[in-house]
Design a protein around this motif. Structure first.
Motif, PDB file in Angstrom:
ATOM      1  N   GLU A 131       0.971  -0.972  -0.031  1.00  0.00           N
ATOM      2  CA  GLU A 131      -0.073   0.194   0.317  1.00  0.00           C
ATOM      3  C   GLU A 131       0.996   0.912  -0.207  1.00  0.00           C
ATOM      4  O   GLU A 131       0.681   2.157  -0.654  1.00  0.00           O
ATOM      5  N   ASP A 132       2.136   1.409   0.882  1.00  0.00           N
ATOM      6  CA  ASP A 132       2.589   2.416   0.243  1.00  0.00           C
ATOM      7  C   ASP A 132       4.091   1.921   0.698  1.00  0.00           C
ATOM      8  O   ASP A 132       4.336   0.750   1.871  1.00  0.00           O
ATOM      9  N   GLY A 133       4.955   2.409   0.006  1.00  0.00           N
ATOM     10  CA  GLY A 133       6.392   2.458   0.708  1.00  0.00           C
ATOM     11  C   GLY A 133       7.249   1.875  -0.771  1.00  0.00           C
ATOM     12  O   GLY A 133       8.307   1.952  -0.804  1.00  0.00           O
ATOM     13  N   LEU A 134       6.586   1.458  -1.607  1.00  0.00           N
ATOM     14  CA  LEU A 134       7.803   0.961  -2.933  1.00  0.00           C
ATOM     15  C   LEU A 134       6.953   1.429  -4.294  1.00  0.00           C
ATOM     16  O   LEU A 134       5.565   1.583  -4.317  1.00  0.00           O
ATOM     17  N   ARG A 135       7.585   1.521  -4.937  1.00  0.00           N
ATOM     18  CA  ARG A 135       6.877   2.368  -7.030  1.00  0.00           C
ATOM     19  C   ARG A 135       7.882   0.875  -7.888  1.00  0.00           C
ATOM     20  O   ARG A 135       8.363   0.260  -7.255  1.00  0.00           O
ATOM     21  N   ALA A 136       6.480   1.083  -8.531  1.00  0.00           N
ATOM     22  CA  ALA A 136       6.806  -0.339  -9.620  1.00  0.00           C
ATOM     23  C   ALA A 136       8.066   0.406 -10.089  1.00  0.00           C
ATOM     24  O   ALA A 136       8.801   1.161 -10.635  1.00  0.00           O
ATOM     25  N   GLY A 137       8.578  -0.475 -10.899  1.00  0.00           N
ATOM     26  CA  GLY A 137      10.006  -0.881 -11.107  1.00  0.00           C
ATOM     27  C   GLY A 137      10.925  -1.466 -10.107  1.00  0.00           C
ATOM     28  O   GLY A 137      12.810  -1.683 -10.210  1.00  0.00           O
ATOM     29  N   GLU A 138      10.931  -0.923  -8.958  1.00  0.00           N
ATOM     30  CA  GLU A 138      12.259  -1.096  -8.136  1.00  0.00           C
ATOM     31  C   GLU A 138      12.487  -2.376  -7.600  1.00  0.00           C
ATOM     32  O   GLU A 138      12.171  -2.994  -8.133  1.00  0.00           O
ATOM     33  N   LYS A 139      13.564  -2.844  -7.497  1.00  0.00           N
ATOM     34  CA  LYS A 139      14.570  -4.071  -7.145  1.00  0.00           C
ATOM     35  C   LYS A 139      14.349  -4.101  -5.398  1.00  0.00           C
ATOM     36  O   LYS A 139      14.905  -3.572  -4.519  1.00  0.00           O
ATOM     37  N   VAL A 140      13.583  -5.083  -5.057  1.00  0.00           N
ATOM     38  CA  VAL A 140      14.047  -6.050  -3.707  1.00  0.00           C
ATOM     39  C   VAL A 140      14.779  -6.922  -3.713  1.00  0.00           C
ATOM     40  O   VAL A 140      14.520  -7.743  -4.507  1.00  0.00           O
ATOM     41  N   VAL A 141      14.634  -6.866  -2.410  1.00  0.00           N
ATOM     42  CA  VAL A 141      15.821  -8.486  -2.143  1.00  0.00           C
ATOM     43  C   VAL A 141      15.076  -9.351  -1.711  1.00  0.00           C
ATOM     44  O   VAL A 141      14.655  -9.296  -1.000  1.00  0.00           O
ATOM     45  N   VAL A 142      15.440 -10.815  -2.523  1.00  0.00           N
ATOM     46  CA  VAL A 142      14.209 -11.861  -2.157  1.00  0.00           C
ATOM     47  C   VAL A 142      15.285 -12.939  -1.511  1.00  0.00           C
ATOM     48  O   VAL A 142      14.550 -13.857  -0.833  1.00  0.00           O
ATOM     49  N   ALA A 143      16.484 -12.962  -1.296  1.00  0.00           N
ATOM     50  CA  ALA A 143      17.078 -14.042  -0.715  1.00  0.00           C
ATOM     51  C   ALA A 143      18.828 -13.670  -0.753  1.00  0.00           C
ATOM     52  O   ALA A 143      19.117 -12.387  -1.432  1.00  0.00           O
ATOM     53  N   GLY A 144      19.042 -13.724   0.431  1.00  0.00           N
ATOM     54  CA  GLY A 144      20.232 -13.009   1.603  1.00  0.00           C
ATOM     55  C   GLY A 144      20.486 -12.101   1.864  1.00  0.00           C
ATOM     56  O   GLY A 144      21.043 -11.679   2.461  1.00  0.00           O
ATOM     57  N   GLN A 145      19.217 -11.397   3.141  1.00  0.00           N
ATOM     58  CA  GLN A 145      18.812 -10.248   3.314  1.00  0.00           C
ATOM     59  C   GLN A 145      19.228 -10.643   4.720  1.00  0.00           C
ATOM     60  O   GLN A 145      19.733  -9.554   5.588  1.00  0.00           O
ATOM     61  N   SER A 146      19.504 -11.816   4.782  1.00  0.00           N
ATOM     62  CA  SER A 146      20.422 -12.281   6.272  1.00  0.00           C
ATOM     63  C   SER A 146      21.634 -11.443   6.373  1.00  0.00           C
ATOM     64  O   SER A 146      22.482 -10.899   7.578  1.00  0.00           O
ATOM     65  N   ARG A 147      22.662 -10.894   5.758  1.00  0.00           N
ATOM     66  CA  ARG A 147      23.911 -10.754   5.696  1.00  0.00           C
ATOM     67  C   ARG A 147      24.095  -9.222   5.181  1.00  0.00           C
ATOM     68  O   ARG A 147      25.442  -8.685   5.544  1.00  0.00           O
TER      69      ARG A 147
END
Length: 453
Positions: free
Chosen positions: A405-421
């Motif tokens: 609902e809020d915080g991201l825009r279309a086209g941005e890239k988010v991390v889906v694996a490896g966030q713990s590091r």
């Protein structure tokens, strides 16, 4: 000194003497000057040497163990140190040598997101009938096979019809007899009416004759009712399927006597096409489900216990008129065509009810979402491939996707694996997301010069 019971011997300058009460003196063997010293003094002089040897041996063992531990741990770090000194990349790739952390990313998308309510349900036959005999008698014929699909009106069994055929014939004969009597009474009434008009018959005779005609007419109606009843009983001797469906186990064999009051029955027929699924929903979901029902057909999926195999798709047929106060749930019923007979009465299934579809919703994979103590956030790939922590306001979860609902825009890239590091500002090396990303990353690492085999 007090005399001792033991012989009093004294060692002196290598000679042994004995008291006058003992045997004559015996010359002692000659000994060296070193051994002429008392034995306690010899032990006291040798003890410090032995303790020193023990301490030296223990120190050597500790030193050997330390050297071995350093050797093995140091050899494991040696390749990385050599590569760092030579400038070559370690097995994790050039990015790790440069301080980059390899991660997988996915793009923020805008698409239609279906919102499902999931629950557990049980399949139930659309109609279920226990076939029982409505007359008494011997079973003369069983006309179905166990597990057979029968159509409405198909012959299932036949009870001995002879007693009921005889009762029908008797009723027909009684009616014929009464019809003849009624015809004679009608003629007598006509004669009485002519005689009464000429004053040759009294009014009383005329009234009696008229009443007799009415009584016999009513008797004919009773005879007709007896005939209808006898014919019905005769029809009951032939048992037919009231619905289309699949038969179960045969409960009565040919030759047995059945009665109208038997509770067991002959066979059960379950209607499988269509078929029903009963399931429940929390009372909090009731307003949304009712609103969807008012808007038209509500689609429902039935899935196998594994949660992936779709067994059928149907529509919501019923929202029960009460909420169970004990469990706080409402019972729902969906109807499925079941053309392939994949749903079976008594089967436990998972249900998914489509409440609504969010149009053009910003969404990301659920794997990208991280949960803090009082926050939800993701790592976004920022400028210069740096990790940026982004707080989010999320909406519905559906099929592994999260509506943002809020915080991201279309086209941005988010991390889906490896966030713990990752930490905010960490340098990252992005990789593909989705199925097979680990294989693609492994292939890329294998092609990197200087990587380990």
């Amino acid at each position: 000194m007090r005399p001792s019971s033991r012989p009093n011997t004294t060692r002196r300058e290598g000679l042994q003497t004995q008291s006058p009460r003992s045997n004559p003196p015996v010359p002692a063997p000659a000994v060296s000057a070193d051994r002429a010293r008392p034995e306690p003094e010899t032990i006291a002089e040798r003890s410090p040497v032995r303790w020193g040897l023990w301490f030296a041996t223990l120190a050597l063992l500790i030193g050997a163990a330390s050297a071995g531990w350093w050797y093995w741990t140091g050899s494991a770090r040696a390749p990385a140190g050599d590569q760092a000194r030579s400038g070559a990349a370690p097995p994790q790739g050039r990015a790790a040598a440069a301080g980059r952390i390899p991660v997988d990313v996915a793009q923020v998308t805008v698409s239609d997101v279906p919102i499902f309510y999931e629950s557990l349900g049980t399949v139930q036959a659309f109609n279920n009938v226990t076939i029982r005999s409505r007359v008494d008698g011997e079973v003369m014929e069983i006309a179905f096979e166990e597990g057979q699909t029968v159509q409405e009106g198909a012959l299932l069994a036949r009870v001995d019809p002879r007693p009921y055929k005889a009762a029908l014939d008797q009723a027909l004969a009684r009616k014929a007899q009464n019809e003849a009597t009624l015809a004679a009474t009608r003629l007598d009434l006509e004669r009485t009416q002519k005689l009464a008009s000429q004053s040759f018959a009294s009014q009383q005779q005329l009234d009696q004759q008229t009443a007799t005609l009415g009584s016999q007419t009513a008797q004919l109606a009773s005879d007709q009712a007896a005939i209808d009843n006898a014919r019905t009983q005769l029809d009951y001797a032939t048992i037919r399927a009231p619905i289309s469906g699949r038969t179960g186990l045969r409960l009565v064999d040919r030759g047995n006597i059945v009665r109208a009051g038997d509770a067991t029955g002959i066979v059960e027929i379950a209607q499988l096409q269509p078929i029903s699924v009963l399931f429940t929903a929390p009372e909090g979901q009731l307003p949304a489900i009712a609103a969807a029902k008012r808007g038209g057909d509500v689609r429902v999926q039935a899935l196998a216990p594994d949660g992936r195999t779709i067994l059928g798709e149907g529509v919501l047929a019923l929202i029960n008129n009460t909420v169970d106060p004990a469990s706080g749930t409402v019972r729902l019923k969906a109807t499925f065509p079941n053309a392939e007979d994949r749903l079976w009465p008594g089967l436990s299934v998972n249900t998914r009810l489509l409440v609504q579809t969010l149009r053009a919703a910003v969404n990301i994979p659920e794997a990208a979402l991280l949960r803090g103590q009082n926050e939800l956030f993701v790592y976004v790939v920022g400028a210069d491939d740096k990790a940026e922590k982004r707080l989010l306001k999320v909406g519905a979860f559906s099929e592994g996707r999260v509506v943002i609902e809020d915080g991201l825009r279309a086209g941005e890239k988010v991390v889906v694996a490896g966030q713990s590091r990752l930490l905010p500002g960490s340098q990252i090396q992005t990789g593909p997301s989705g199925p097979g990303r680990e294989d693609e990353r492994a292939a890329g690492l294998a092609a990197t010069p200087g990587s380990a085999p």
